[in-house]
Design a protein around this motif. Structure first.
Motif, short mmCIF file in Angstrom:
data_model
loop_
_atom_site.label_atom_id
_atom_site.label_comp_id
_atom_site.label_asym_id
_atom_site.label_seq_id
_atom_site.Cartn_x
_atom_site.Cartn_y
_atom_site.Cartn_z
N THR A 116 0.86 -1.18 0.00
CA THR A 116 0.00 0.00 0.00
C THR A 116 0.90 1.23 0.00
O THR A 116 1.97 1.22 0.61
CB THR A 116 -0.91 0.05 1.24
N GLU A 392 -8.58 -5.13 -0.95
CA GLU A 392 -8.43 -4.65 0.44
C GLU A 392 -7.49 -3.45 0.54
O GLU A 392 -6.77 -3.27 1.52
CB GLU A 392 -7.94 -5.79 1.34
N GLY A 393 -7.47 -2.63 -0.52
CA GLY A 393 -6.65 -1.43 -0.50
C GLY A 393 -5.21 -1.62 -0.93
O GLY A 393 -4.44 -0.65 -0.94
N ASP A 412 -6.47 9.92 -4.09
CA ASP A 412 -5.61 8.75 -4.16
C ASP A 412 -4.16 9.18 -4.38
O ASP A 412 -3.88 10.10 -5.15
CB ASP A 412 -6.07 7.84 -5.32
#
Length: 586
Positions: A116, A392-393, A412
């Motif tokens: 992430t 899930e990101g 984002d």
């Protein structure tokens, strides 16, 4: 957001002065005024919505994932020069960003597969001043290190902008931001830090040979300095050359750079890139009984390279090098490094991406597993890891679709600006993303009112909806494909007299040429699309939301390649607006 603060009162005072100077610069460039316009609401500013990026590379169609597999590269698009560190079960990775703002993206993972993005290390103008910087300058070759002796993260980088030179920022928690920069007193590039078990710290970096000892073009050296952790500064007089030229000076090796020191079994290992970022790129390793050398090269160098392979191999990965090592969750070592995936004409439009390979360190020297043979698009997962990329990101991988309606409160992290903050020209509205145009064109080396995504596939499509009616020929809004200020395409709406036109312009070596223009009626939002099939890019539009019509024929991606444009970046896809348009419809 609470941020960590470091440094003495005089240092903070100097930084406050710097911030004041930068604010004045921004005001002179008209950015402050644009920010005020955003607050007041720019009535005729273009609004973008329904942004859809879709990757469609054949390599992923032909190589679907099986259980226990993941794709390489792990971070697609122009995220080059990776460096990685570990604290406990957490991995942190950073990349070069050049004149992109904010600078130095920071990624986090628990397993080296699922990543992430948690933000950027340099996200304030007081940390990074690139307002007058060419796109391939700015900041590059960062290193991130965790020092267990004081429980602090360090990010050290070369900043060819704002007179910064080599700088370091610190953080107790990368998710909560980074300190103001400490300027370091040495020349050269590609610095990294090493923290020894005894609490001592060192900086290693690339530099020129001593004056008068340059032997050939590309002759460089690696230097080491002792580092004062209290003052965050190298200790004067401790600099020492530990590598001269490279593995074998008699063979005139070029561009030894990107050094990192590691300690294993009481010995010190130095890995470096050699050969320059390009077809001769490689990774080499040296060993010593002291962090200050002398260092002896391994007999089996290079430990990573793709330079001697068949240039016509399928699914080619090339330019492998600029690596960093870390111990994985399974107790084995892994190396992250940059590489490229050229298109069918061997052009580098995506830019340099981040790859990973397991590293065999069962012998004296580390060796990248399968790092000297053609790289495969898939790897086996580390033991006990589940592939959650794109869920899930976690950052997506392979062929994927990224849709953004700009309705989230937080933009984002994939959206970036160029040479200045995004907040200076954009705001999120009920209808979408509003861009208040600067009186600046993409051809200028100034902050642009453009929001960018990185191209992440050789074959892709990008579509956005634009609500906009230009008021004059000086106004234009649309999309751009940008390699640099001198090489790019612009596809957007402008005006000629009483009529609105859609135009397509190609700029090569700074010289613009109109490829196509079409008078259109703008009674409702228009959809703009660019679709790439390898080196062929097609621009099209729709006024009814259903049927797309091409504007002009397919155009070459040549000017979007570093082969033609030079520099170090990949193609950026931008939502662009300007009040200094120079594209004239015909």
């Amino acid at each position: 957001m609470k941020r960590n603060t470091f440094g003495s009162a005089p240092q903070r005072k100097r930084r406050l002065t710097l911030r004041c100077v930068l604010v004045a610069l921004l005001s002179l460039m008209g950015l402050a005024g644009n920010s005020q316009n955003l607050k007041n609401g720019a009535k005729k500013a273009p609004v973008f919505s329904n942004s859809v990026y879709e990757g469609n590379d054949k390599v992923y169609q032909d190589n679907p994932l099986k259980p226990g597999e993941f794709y390489n590269p792990i971070v697609q698009g122009a995220y080059p020069d990776p460096a990685i560190t570990r604290k406990g079960k957490d991995y942190y990775m950073v990349h070069s960003s050049f004149a992109i703002f904010p600078g130095v993206p920071v990624f986090h993972s628990k397993d080296l597969v699922n990543w992430t993005q948690m933000g950027h290390a340099l996200d304030r103008v007081s940390q990074l001043d690139v307002h007058d910087t060419g796109i391939s300058q700015g900041v590059y070759a960062p290193d991130i290190e965790y020092n267990p002796n004081n429980d602090t993260f360090y990010m050290i980088v070369t900043a060819f902008a704002g007179g910064a030179g080599n700088i370091v920022v610190k953080s107790k928690d990368p998710a909560k931001g980074w300190s103001e920069p400490f300027k370091l007193n040495f020349e050269g590039i590609d610095p990294s830090l090493f923290f020894d078990d005894n609490g001592k710290a060192y900086v290693v970096h690339n530099d020129a040979p001593d004056k008068g000892k340059e032997l050939y073009e590309g002759h460089r050296v690696i230097k080491v300095w002792d580092y004062d952790l209290e003052k965050d500064q190298v200790i004067a007089g401790t600099d020492k050359i530990i590598v001269d030229g490279g593995v074998d000076l008699s063979k005139k090796p070029i561009w030894i750079e990107a050094p990192h020191i590691f300690k294993k079994n009481g010995r010190y290992y130095l890995i470096c890139a050699e050969g320059g970022t390009g077809g001769n790129h490689s990774e080499v390793v040296f060993v010593s009984d002291s962090p200050r050398g002398p260092y002896t090269p391994a007999p089996n160098n290079p430990i990573l390279s793709q330079r001697h392979l068949n240039p016509n191999r399928p699914n080619k990965v090339d330019w492998a090098g600029h690596a960093d090592l870390v111990e994985g969750p399974d107790g084995k070592h892994y190396g992250v490094f940059l590489g490229i995936r050229p298109n069918e004409k061997n052009r580098v439009n995506i830019g340099r991406e981040t790859f990973i390979l397991p590293v065999d360190w069962s012998g004296e020297f580390p060796v990248f597993v399968n790092g000297l043979i053609p790289m495969e698009p898939k790897l086996k997962m580390p033991a006990g890891v589940e592939n959650k990329t794109g869920k899930e990101g976690f950052f997506p991988n392979g062929n994927f679709t990224f849709t953004d309606n700009f309705i989230s409160k937080k933009l984002d992290y994939r959206w970036v600006g160029l040479r200045g903050p995004r907040e200076a020209f954009m705001t999120q509205t009920r209808k979408g993303l509003q861009i208040n145009p600067f009186p600046v064109s993409l051809k200028e080396v100034k902050p642009t009112s453009t929001l960018f995504l990185r191209q992440q596939h050789n074959s892709f499509s990008y579509t956005t909806t634009l609500e906009y009616t230009p008021a004059s020929e000086k106004e234009l809004a649309g999309i751009t494909l940008l390699q640099s200020e001198k090489f790019h395409y612009v596809f957007g709406l402008t005006r000629k007299g009483k009529d609105v036109y859609l135009v397509l312009e190609r700029t090569e070596k700074g010289a613009p040429s109109l490829l196509a223009s079409q008078k259109i009626e703008v009674r409702q939002p228009i959809q703009l699309r660019v679709k790439a099939e390898g080196d062929a890019y097609q621009f099209s539009y729709s006024t009814n939301g259903k049927n797309f019509m091409d504007l002009g024929g397919p155009v070459s991606g040549d000017i979007l390649s570093t082969n033609v444009a030079g520099g170090f970046t990949g193609t950026l896809i931008g939502l662009y607006a300007t009040s200094a348009n120079d594209v004239q419809p015909q």
